[in-house]
Scaffold this motif. Sequence first.
Motif, PDB file in Angstrom:
ATOM      1  N   GLN A  73     -21.601  11.160   1.114  1.00  0.00           N
ATOM      2  CA  GLN A  73     -20.388  10.364   0.943  1.00  0.00           C
ATOM      3  C   GLN A  73     -20.200   9.375   2.084  1.00  0.00           C
ATOM      4  O   GLN A  73     -19.784   8.233   1.867  1.00  0.00           O
ATOM      5  CB  GLN A  73     -19.164  11.281   0.840  1.00  0.00           C
ATOM      6  CG  GLN A  73     -17.876  10.522   0.592  1.00  0.00           C
ATOM      7  CD  GLN A  73     -16.722  11.425   0.204  1.00  0.00           C
ATOM      8  OE1 GLN A  73     -15.957  11.104  -0.683  1.00  0.00           O
ATOM      9  NE2 GLN A  73     -16.608  12.555   0.878  1.00  0.00           N
ATOM     10  N   ALA A  74     -20.525   9.789   3.314  1.00  0.00           N
ATOM     11  CA  ALA A  74     -20.383   8.884   4.447  1.00  0.00           C
ATOM     12  C   ALA A  74     -21.286   7.671   4.303  1.00  0.00           C
ATOM     13  O   ALA A  74     -20.852   6.526   4.506  1.00  0.00           O
ATOM     14  CB  ALA A  74     -20.707   9.632   5.748  1.00  0.00           C
ATOM     15  N   ILE A  75     -22.550   7.895   3.934  1.00  0.00           N
ATOM     16  CA  ILE A  75     -23.499   6.790   3.804  1.00  0.00           C
ATOM     17  C   ILE A  75     -23.095   5.857   2.671  1.00  0.00           C
ATOM     18  O   ILE A  75     -23.053   4.624   2.835  1.00  0.00           O
ATOM     19  CB  ILE A  75     -24.920   7.331   3.588  1.00  0.00           C
ATOM     20  CG1 ILE A  75     -25.390   8.093   4.837  1.00  0.00           C
ATOM     21  CG2 ILE A  75     -25.884   6.195   3.268  1.00  0.00           C
ATOM     22  CD1 ILE A  75     -26.693   8.826   4.650  1.00  0.00           C
TER      23      ILE A  75
ATOM     24  N   ALA B 233     -22.070   0.257   8.823  1.00  0.00           N
ATOM     25  CA  ALA B 233     -22.860   0.968   7.818  1.00  0.00           C
ATOM     26  C   ALA B 233     -24.162   1.504   8.405  1.00  0.00           C
ATOM     27  O   ALA B 233     -24.553   2.647   8.144  1.00  0.00           O
ATOM     28  CB  ALA B 233     -23.150   0.040   6.642  1.00  0.00           C
ATOM     29  N   GLU B 234     -24.850   0.679   9.206  1.00  0.00           N
ATOM     30  CA  GLU B 234     -26.107   1.126   9.795  1.00  0.00           C
ATOM     31  C   GLU B 234     -25.886   2.285  10.753  1.00  0.00           C
ATOM     32  O   GLU B 234     -26.689   3.228  10.793  1.00  0.00           O
ATOM     33  CB  GLU B 234     -26.801  -0.032  10.516  1.00  0.00           C
ATOM     34  CG  GLU B 234     -27.281  -1.144   9.614  1.00  0.00           C
ATOM     35  CD  GLU B 234     -26.186  -2.104   9.208  1.00  0.00           C
ATOM     36  OE1 GLU B 234     -26.458  -3.015   8.410  1.00  0.00           O
ATOM     37  OE2 GLU B 234     -25.040  -1.935   9.683  1.00  0.00           O
ATOM     38  N   ALA B 235     -24.816   2.214  11.527  1.00  0.00           N
ATOM     39  CA  ALA B 235     -24.508   3.309  12.452  1.00  0.00           C
ATOM     40  C   ALA B 235     -24.137   4.570  11.676  1.00  0.00           C
ATOM     41  O   ALA B 235     -24.499   5.685  12.082  1.00  0.00           O
ATOM     42  CB  ALA B 235     -23.365   2.903  13.382  1.00  0.00           C
ATOM     43  N   THR B 236     -23.414   4.401  10.575  1.00  0.00           N
ATOM     44  CA  THR B 236     -23.071   5.554   9.735  1.00  0.00           C
ATOM     45  C   THR B 236     -24.316   6.206   9.171  1.00  0.00           C
ATOM     46  O   THR B 236     -24.440   7.438   9.146  1.00  0.00           O
ATOM     47  CB  THR B 236     -22.141   5.120   8.592  1.00  0.00           C
ATOM     48  OG1 THR B 236     -20.930   4.598   9.133  1.00  0.00           O
ATOM     49  CG2 THR B 236     -21.823   6.287   7.674  1.00  0.00           C
TER      50      THR B 236
ATOM     51  N   ASN C 210     -27.243  11.092   9.158  1.00  0.00           N
ATOM     52  CA  ASN C 210     -28.509  11.808   9.042  1.00  0.00           C
ATOM     53  C   ASN C 210     -28.805  12.642  10.284  1.00  0.00           C
ATOM     54  O   ASN C 210     -29.348  13.750  10.185  1.00  0.00           O
ATOM     55  CB  ASN C 210     -29.653  10.816   8.795  1.00  0.00           C
ATOM     56  CG  ASN C 210     -29.695  10.334   7.357  1.00  0.00           C
ATOM     57  OD1 ASN C 210     -29.608  11.118   6.426  1.00  0.00           O
ATOM     58  ND2 ASN C 210     -29.820   9.037   7.157  1.00  0.00           N
ATOM     59  N   LEU C 211     -28.462  12.122  11.448  1.00  0.00           N
ATOM     60  CA  LEU C 211     -28.669  12.873  12.686  1.00  0.00           C
ATOM     61  C   LEU C 211     -27.812  14.134  12.708  1.00  0.00           C
ATOM     62  O   LEU C 211     -28.292  15.221  13.044  1.00  0.00           O
ATOM     63  CB  LEU C 211     -28.346  11.990  13.895  1.00  0.00           C
ATOM     64  CG  LEU C 211     -28.458  12.667  15.266  1.00  0.00           C
ATOM     65  CD1 LEU C 211     -29.880  13.160  15.512  1.00  0.00           C
ATOM     66  CD2 LEU C 211     -28.018  11.705  16.372  1.00  0.00           C
TER      67      LEU C 211
END
Length: 255
Positions: free
Chosen positions: A85-87, A172-175, A180-181
Amino acid sequence: MSAGTYTPRPGAAPLPRMIAAQAVLETRMLLRNGEQLLLTVVIPTLLLVLFSAVDIVDTGAGEAVDFLTPGILALAVMSTAFTGQAIATGFERRYGVLKRLGASPLPRWGLMAAKTLSVLVTEVLQVVLLTVIAFALGWSPQGNPFSVLLLLVLGTVAFSGLGLLMAGTLKAEATLAAANLVFLLLLVGGGVVVPLDRFPDAAQSVLGLLPISALSDGLRDVLQHGAVMPWGDTAVLAVWAVLGLGAAARFFRWE
């Protein structure tokens, strides 16, 4: 035939119908996304089968599948409600999808409700699939189904709030990177496949307060040990649910 029979009737559809239609759309988009399917279906299934069939991690007395299944169910909830959901929401925010949907007749809280329904539908499919596989591997669950349902719902709310908080505050890229991390770190240190008692005492006290640890241990207490209700883990999940949703509502940026 009276005049005006085919005259358009402008106006928004009933709110429940709008939420249901958006929830169906969100679910279809999620299930068509290869990366999301990898997180929500493939990885939990492979982990359950691999660690149940091969003696890689010491899971204590009893069958490995009895220990692993509750943790994998918790991982499935996290993968859908938090990581996926975050991504998805983060990139919708980046490309202006949320901004445009926010200007539609569907209210913003209705959009969030539709996303939540989509998460719940996906989780039902996950739980059914993983349960069938676990039974095929020799799983012998016990305990109160109501306790299991309550833990899953609290875990969903907690992870959903944290996922929306991340998607609504980071780029978005940081999310994508952070979600994933966090997924990988909590997979290793959240009691999913490695028991928390394998970690140092000081680390156990901290790791036990994480939502994934509370959900894993709570489900394990019920399904493996037959506990009526693991109140400590339930309280931890409830606190995370309140904090996550509160922070998401306060800091979420639609643009």
